[in-house]
Design a protein around this motif. Structure first.
Motif, PDB file in Angstrom:
ATOM      1  N   ASP A  54       0.872  -1.108  -0.048  1.00 14.52           N
ATOM      2  CA  ASP A  54       0.137  -0.032  -0.117  1.00 14.52           C
ATOM      3  C   ASP A  54       0.789   1.244   0.023  1.00 14.52           C
ATOM      4  O   ASP A  54       1.421   1.630   1.012  1.00 14.52           O
ATOM      5  CB  ASP A  54      -0.881  -0.081   1.026  1.00 14.52           C
ATOM      6  N   THR A  55       0.821   2.112  -1.073  1.00 14.90           N
ATOM      7  CA  THR A  55       1.526   3.334  -1.239  1.00 14.90           C
ATOM      8  C   THR A  55       1.083   4.462  -0.139  1.00 14.90           C
ATOM      9  O   THR A  55       1.777   5.094   0.093  1.00 14.90           O
ATOM     10  CB  THR A  55       1.424   3.875  -2.641  1.00 14.90           C
ATOM     11  N   LEU A  56       0.105   4.090   0.117  1.00 18.33           N
ATOM     12  CA  LEU A  56      -0.682   5.227   1.080  1.00 18.33           C
ATOM     13  C   LEU A  56      -0.226   4.500   2.746  1.00 18.33           C
ATOM     14  O   LEU A  56      -0.523   5.757   3.589  1.00 18.33           O
ATOM     15  CB  LEU A  56      -2.139   5.511   1.105  1.00 18.33           C
ATOM     16  N   ALA A  57       0.293   3.778   2.954  1.00 14.17           N
ATOM     17  CA  ALA A  57       0.294   3.040   4.167  1.00 14.17           C
ATOM     18  C   ALA A  57       1.231   4.277   5.036  1.00 14.17           C
ATOM     19  O   ALA A  57       0.865   4.326   6.449  1.00 14.17           O
ATOM     20  CB  ALA A  57       1.121   1.923   4.278  1.00 14.17           C
ATOM     21  N   PRO A  58       2.127   4.851   4.680  1.00 16.22           N
ATOM     22  CA  PRO A  58       2.874   5.916   5.577  1.00 16.22           C
ATOM     23  C   PRO A  58       2.148   7.043   5.979  1.00 16.22           C
ATOM     24  O   PRO A  58       2.532   7.514   7.156  1.00 16.22           O
ATOM     25  CB  PRO A  58       3.899   6.389   4.621  1.00 16.22           C
ATOM     26  N   PHE A  59       0.783   7.139   5.334  1.00 16.28           N
ATOM     27  CA  PHE A  59      -0.120   8.310   6.092  1.00 16.28           C
ATOM     28  C   PHE A  59      -0.584   8.053   7.221  1.00 16.28           C
ATOM     29  O   PHE A  59      -0.996   8.842   7.871  1.00 16.28           O
ATOM     30  CB  PHE A  59      -1.105   8.457   4.884  1.00 16.28           C
ATOM     31  N   ARG A  60      -0.564   6.628   7.631  1.00 14.66           N
ATOM     32  CA  ARG A  60      -1.180   6.251   8.932  1.00 14.66           C
ATOM     33  C   ARG A  60      -0.449   6.916   9.936  1.00 14.66           C
ATOM     34  O   ARG A  60      -1.134   7.425  11.177  1.00 14.66           O
ATOM     35  CB  ARG A  60      -1.250   4.784   9.282  1.00 14.66           C
ATOM     36  N   GLU A  61       0.639   7.166   9.720  1.00 11.05           N
ATOM     37  CA  GLU A  61       1.758   7.901  10.849  1.00 11.05           C
ATOM     38  C   GLU A  61       1.177   9.369  10.953  1.00 11.05           C
ATOM     39  O   GLU A  61       1.566  10.047  11.946  1.00 11.05           O
ATOM     40  CB  GLU A  61       3.041   7.771  10.404  1.00 11.05           C
ATOM     41  N   ARG A  62       0.585   9.728  10.174  1.00 14.94           N
ATOM     42  CA  ARG A  62       0.196  11.353  10.041  1.00 14.94           C
ATOM     43  C   ARG A  62      -1.013  11.545  10.941  1.00 14.94           C
ATOM     44  O   ARG A  62      -1.426  12.651  11.022  1.00 14.94           O
ATOM     45  CB  ARG A  62       0.140  11.673   8.769  1.00 14.94           C
ATOM     46  N   PHE A  63      -1.353  10.487  11.554  1.00 15.32           N
ATOM     47  CA  PHE A  63      -2.675  10.708  12.310  1.00 15.32           C
ATOM     48  C   PHE A  63      -2.372  10.259  13.927  1.00 15.32           C
ATOM     49  O   PHE A  63      -1.475   9.614  14.278  1.00 15.32           O
ATOM     50  CB  PHE A  63      -3.949   9.742  11.909  1.00 15.32           C
ATOM     51  N   VAL A  64      -3.057  10.946  14.954  1.00 13.03           N
ATOM     52  CA  VAL A  64      -3.020  10.741  16.238  1.00 13.03           C
ATOM     53  C   VAL A  64      -3.829   9.311  16.343  1.00 13.03           C
ATOM     54  O   VAL A  64      -4.943   9.253  16.273  1.00 13.03           O
ATOM     55  CB  VAL A  64      -3.660  11.701  17.059  1.00 13.03           C
ATOM     56  N   ILE A  65      -3.070   8.255  16.881  1.00 14.70           N
ATOM     57  CA  ILE A  65      -3.812   7.005  17.215  1.00 14.70           C
ATOM     58  C   ILE A  65      -3.322   6.522  18.652  1.00 14.70           C
ATOM     59  O   ILE A  65      -2.533   5.966  18.647  1.00 14.70           O
ATOM     60  CB  ILE A  65      -3.457   5.997  16.106  1.00 14.70           C
ATOM     61  N   PRO A  66      -4.080   7.059  19.565  1.00 11.64           N
ATOM     62  CA  PRO A  66      -3.749   6.568  20.808  1.00 11.64           C
ATOM     63  C   PRO A  66      -3.792   5.326  21.276  1.00 11.64           C
ATOM     64  O   PRO A  66      -3.398   4.853  22.404  1.00 11.64           O
ATOM     65  CB  PRO A  66      -4.675   7.537  21.861  1.00 11.64           C
ATOM     66  N   ASP A  67      -4.884   4.645  20.596  1.00  6.68           N
ATOM     67  CA  ASP A  67      -5.024   3.075  20.962  1.00  6.68           C
ATOM     68  C   ASP A  67      -4.965   2.479  19.854  1.00  6.68           C
ATOM     69  O   ASP A  67      -6.026   2.102  18.930  1.00  6.68           O
ATOM     70  CB  ASP A  67      -6.715   3.214  21.661  1.00  6.68           C
ATOM     71  N   GLU A  68      -3.792   1.636  19.494  1.00  9.19           N
ATOM     72  CA  GLU A  68      -3.456   0.968  18.516  1.00  9.19           C
ATOM     73  C   GLU A  68      -4.414  -0.581  18.399  1.00  9.19           C
ATOM     74  O   GLU A  68      -4.545  -0.919  17.569  1.00  9.19           O
ATOM     75  CB  GLU A  68      -2.065   0.457  18.293  1.00  9.19           C
TER      76      GLU A  68
END
Lengths: 423, 423
Positions: free
Chosen positions: A22-36
């Motif tokens: 997934d080429t968009l996978a790195p965008f997940r880090e651009r979000f606040v995800i306090p509970d993985e």
């Protein structure tokens, strides 16, 4: 190895492979995800918080504290800045075509009223029976106040509204056709180009609700020659709960159309405080009151993130997430009475997949208790929303495997059948 | 000691004494004040940032990030919670009378339209010629769309609208009288009770704009038997730039009135997604679209702070700050051509004092350059706004002494006469 375990491993491997590619996978880090551990499948109701938005909001709060009224020297153009990012990076529109303003409902009211006023000899608004409730209520109110007929096209609750059904409702008395681009319940994509062309053939204007499509799929405003559109920023544009909405008016229509709520943010040289309302020629004429600065910064930040990722890549990944969900659902959930309540073809589907089950409400509660957040839509639909910028294939896997576990164990039957106030 | 120095010392001592005796003085610490040297005299355009609001907004942003859609289980009632704090602590109203919604302009539109629809045999809206521009534009739009007459009462630009002038405009054809409680330019307080009573005598409804009065002076909604009101939260209620507005509808009128923008937040059991609009009986029927959660938290926090301080104490201090400013201005600024453009009596004045000078725009720029933020209002008014919760008498002293220095040195003449986009 027993067959069911084999299949589990198979779908999980597939999810991992799809995530790896997934080429968009790195965008997940651009979000606040306090509970993985939380599996969030409701980004089409409320998108996640981008890291940049959190920072920008903190900064904006302190700008208020420090700059005070002087901040308005910059804030005054924010609604247009957001509009331009949406126009260029999210919608197929030009700078100056879009502005942030009010709520989607208020914008639908302003634009529908303006359209009907621009077609004074016509008396019909066309919409469909599965359009979002607020859209239908707005048109009901306008129809009652102005003595218009609201002509309601029958749409398929799972497959959306067809071009043929709309065409049958069209005649020379139709002032406006207003539909959702992506249906809120099924995620079905309406044929914006064909329906707009059909409306234009009889001289009607079109008003598209983009709430479920902006930031999820390509929105061909320009190529489809759409007249008017409005939509929200808190779903796939990730601008936060109750963030301001946007609206679009095609350039050549702008000066002809006059919306009914004459406020000072639509006024030419507003700080001259002239006695008579004299709206700007630009898209600003569709603004009304003082806009929310925090809301505008959140929308700006969210829109920029979507534009950076590219709406083409987002739409492709959304379709792939949906295809994967449908495949898993066919294998695991169909035996438990779930049926697909969305179009099967990826090109006909927005950013979510809907499953039908008579006990959908109980399943949605059981999923929440199991750490999965889906969306329930009355009367019997489970909506699985994908945010292409942060939802992974393994999230879809996790959500659906837990749903299967619930169905197999029957734990959903422990939850009340009575609906909550907010669903 | 030369006379002028004597007078300087005198006013400064007085300011210090007044600050020392000020029971609201401790509230200044409740605000974020990053630049203690800045003299901020524009709290009636944009109030300061409360410390509690900064914290609450940070928390709300993280609630969005963590709770995601589940946050709506709590957020759904926020607009009413804020309304109840405003009703009980700021306005003279009961729980359930007030709700946070939209912008002031949109609320004026909804309420004025509802009022006119409830008096279908009447054809006149009465307002005054110095009402805030957005109010006048809203009524112009309504009048044009519905074939009504907008009857504009002449008001005194410095002293406000008189009961007599309004009474002369009243007859049995008047559906609605809408005025600002505190005039945006002069700060003059209209006689809410007498004007409302006069309107009721001819069977008209009243709609008061409380933007400049809510949080600054006592607003006798209940005792004056006011029918309708709307106002903003970003001035004296310190909720931040473009924060949501509020509206009030008297309980016995609520079910009779129907506003024209039928949105899903006004709908009974909104998540049932019923096909037909069926508005709630409560004040919620005047809501439309999805409200801003950040805006609501900021308004809640700001309203609570005002309620804690008490509107009586706030009004008294506001009047005292104004009286002090007028006294200093009479002594120091009148010789330089400044004249008072507000009522002299404290009971007739809201939270600001306005000075007239033909070069007011240049003075306002020179003040900003000297670390004082006043407000300019076209064509020739300098508005000095006081936030009773954070403005000290020494701030008023500092602002006016710098203004005198500018006038004496003539430095204002170095600034352009051409107005900026935002004033």
């Amino acid at each position: 190895m027993p067959p069911s375990l084999y299949r589990v491993t198979d779908f999980l491997s597939r999810a991992r492979e799809l995530d790896a590619a997934d080429t968009l996978a790195p965008f997940r880090e651009r979000f606040v995800i306090p509970d993985e551990d939380l599996v969030y499948l409701d980004g089409n109701s409320l998108g996640r918080l981008p890291v940049s938005t959190r920072e920008r909001l903190h900064q904006a709060i302190d700008e208020w504290g420090g700059d005070l009224i002087r901040g308005w020297d910059r804030w005054i153009t924010l609604s247009r800045e957001v509009g331009d990012v949406l126009a260029g990076g999210v919608l197929d529109a030009a700078p100056g075509d879009v502005v942030l303003a009010d709520s989607t409902s208020v914008n639908l009211y302003k634009l529908a009223a303006a359209a009907c006023a621009a077609r004074p000899a016509r008396h019909v608004i066309v919409t469909d029976d599965d359009n979002f409730p607020s859209d239908r209520y707005i048109f009901q109110g306008l129809a009652q106040a102005r003595g218009l007929e609201l002509r309601v096209v029958k749409s398929d609750i799972d497959l959306g509204v067809s071009v043929e059904a709309v065409r049958e409702a069209l005649d020379e008395d139709v002032a406006l056709v207003s539909l959702s681009h992506v249906a809120y319940r099924s995620g079905a994509v309406a044929d914006m180009a064909a329906i707009t062309a059909a409306a234009h053939e009889v001289g009607a204007l079109t008003l598209w609700d983009l709430s479920h499509s902006a930031g999820a799929v390509r929105v061909p405003l320009r190529s489809a020659r759409v007249d008017l559109a409005a939509g929200c920023t808190y779903k796939h544009l990730n601008a936060g709960p109750g963030a301001p909405a946007f609206l679009y008016v095609r350039a050549d229509l702008r000066r002809e159309l006059r919306q009914p709520i004459w406020g000072w943010f639509g006024q030419r040289a507003q700080f001259d405080m002239a006695a008579e309302y004299d709206p700007m020629d630009s898209i600003d004429r569709f603004q009304v009151g003082t806009p929310s600065v925090l809301g505008a910064y959140a929308a700006l930040s969210g829109a920029k993130l979507t534009a950076e990722a590219g709406i083409g890549a987002i739409a492709e990944k959304g379709a792939a997430l949906g295809a994967y969900a449908i495949e898993v659902s066919d294998a695991w959930l169909a035996p438990h009475g779930f049926t697909l309540a969305s179009p099967r073809a990826g090109t006909r589907r927005g950013g979510h997949v809907t499953l039908h089950h008579t006990r959908a409400w109980q399943f949605s509660q059981a999923l929440r208790a199991a750490g999965v957040v889906p969306d329930f839509r009355t009367p019997d639909r489970l909506r699985l929303g994908f945010g292409a910028l942060y939802t992974r294939f393994v999230d879809v896997y996790a959500g659906l495997s837990r749903l299967r576990d619930i169905a197999e164990a029957g734990t959903h039957l422990e939850f009340p059948e009575q609906h909550a106030r907010v669903t």
